[in-house]
Design an enzyme around this catalytic site. Sequence first.
Site, PDB file in Angstrom:
ATOM      1  N   HIS A 189       0.816  -1.226   0.000  1.00 22.52           N
ATOM      2  CA  HIS A 189       0.000   0.000   0.000  1.00 22.52           C
ATOM      3  C   HIS A 189       0.840   1.262   0.000  1.00 22.52           C
ATOM      4  CE1 HIS A 189       0.404   0.639   4.390  1.00 22.52           C
ATOM      5  NE2 HIS A 189       0.312  -0.663   4.479  1.00 22.52           N
TER       6      HIS A 189
ATOM      7  N   HIS B  46       2.618   8.980  -0.380  1.00 22.08           N
ATOM      8  CA  HIS B  46       1.197   8.862  -0.724  1.00 22.08           C
ATOM      9  C   HIS B  46       0.933   9.658  -1.998  1.00 22.08           C
ATOM     10  CE1 HIS B  46      -0.153   7.342   3.316  1.00 22.08           C
ATOM     11  NE2 HIS B  46       0.933   7.971   3.706  1.00 22.08           N
TER      12      HIS B  46
ATOM     13  N   HIS C 123       7.803   7.347   3.664  1.00 20.07           N
ATOM     14  CA  HIS C 123       7.006   6.677   2.629  1.00 20.07           C
ATOM     15  C   HIS C 123       6.182   7.727   1.894  1.00 20.07           C
ATOM     16  CE1 HIS C 123       4.407   6.827   6.220  1.00 20.07           C
ATOM     17  NE2 HIS C 123       3.488   7.145   5.338  1.00 20.07           N
TER      18      HIS C 123
ATOM     19  N   HIS D 196       5.919  11.284   3.783  1.00 18.95           N
ATOM     20  CA  HIS D 196       5.813  11.262   5.245  1.00 18.95           C
ATOM     21  C   HIS D 196       7.128  10.790   5.839  1.00 18.95           C
ATOM     22  CE1 HIS D 196       1.144  10.906   5.194  1.00 18.95           C
ATOM     23  NE2 HIS D 196       1.581  12.136   5.009  1.00 18.95           N
TER      24      HIS D 196
HETATM   25  C1  GRE Z   1       1.201   5.536   7.014  1.00 24.53           C
HETATM   26  O1  GRE Z   1       1.240   4.297   7.042  1.00 24.53           O
HETATM   27  O2  GRE Z   1       0.749   6.173   6.071  1.00 24.53           O
HETATM   28  C2  GRE Z   1       1.771   6.260   8.181  1.00 24.53           C
HETATM   29  C3  GRE Z   1       2.643   5.592   9.038  1.00 24.53           C
HETATM   30  C4  GRE Z   1       3.190   6.255  10.101  1.00 24.53           C
HETATM   31  C5  GRE Z   1       2.877   7.590  10.301  1.00 24.53           C
HETATM   32  C6  GRE Z   1       2.033   8.257   9.445  1.00 24.53           C
HETATM   33  C7  GRE Z   1       1.465   7.586   8.363  1.00 24.53           C
HETATM   34  O3  GRE Z   1       2.966   4.309   8.830  1.00 24.53           O
HETATM   35  O4  GRE Z   1       0.649   8.244   7.521  1.00 24.53           O
HETATM   36 ZN    ZN Z   2       1.763   8.099   5.566  1.00 26.90          ZN
END
Ligand code: GRE
Ligand code: ZN
Length: 237
Positions: free
Chosen positions: A67, A95, A93, A112
């Site tokens: 993901h 998004h 990571h 992030h």
């Molecule tokens: C995420 O899995 O998107 C995540 C984390 C830890 C902190 C913030 C976050 O794994 O959005």
């Molecule tokens: Zn995140």
Amino acid sequence: PEFNYIKGSPKGPEHWGELKPEWAMCKNGKSQSPIDILNKDVQVNINPGDLRLNYKASNAIIKNTGHSVEVEWVGDAGSIQINGKQYPLRQCHWHSPAEHLINGKRYDLELHVVHVNTSNQVSSVRAQFYQIGEPDSFLSKFTEELKTLVNNRGERAIGVIDPRETDTDTFKYYRYNGSLTTPPCHEGVTWIVNAKINTVSSKQVHLLREANFDYRGKDNARPVQALNDRKIFLYGA
Ligand code: GRE
Ligand code: ZN
């Protein structure tokens, strides 16, 4: 996958809080993330706030969770200091598109950078936005490894990575109290959202999206959550 980002799906964001008892915060929490950062809710401070980045280069791996794509530091990569407290850096990571909005505007990508406390709970996350343009030099470092991971839930060593190669310019940033944006949606997370927008190439975004094979090529952004009685602080304005 245990959860997805598809609106209306039984495992979609509206249902995360019902899928497991330990995910109840996703539904019941009053300080959830992401949020739309609206000017009317922002308290402006011209001072820089008490924020320091004490990062250092350390060994890392790149990991495909299905993901999101994650860079995890294996060794001691330093820490972030907020109001005098140190929080060790753990991973970063991506998004796509961005999860947080700025006055209703959604950027193309959000990084992030995740820090934990002494009990190894996520405690602070730095968010960096990108719009399509020139390639991002930090992401460029892992292009080859990322290509090999597009079809694998695996991980690969990527050698020494200096976290200062993420943008560490915290000249102007928003700060508010929120949560993880994925289940279990734990709260108590201090968000540091950089006001400066960086660029990323559409190729780089495409590769990241293709790698999220649980929903290949689809968004991995949680919808914005209610601000409730929280305040957002802008520092360095
Ligand atoms: C995420 O899995 O998107 C995540 C984390 C830890 C902190 C913030 C976050 O794994 O959005
Ligand atoms: Zn995140």
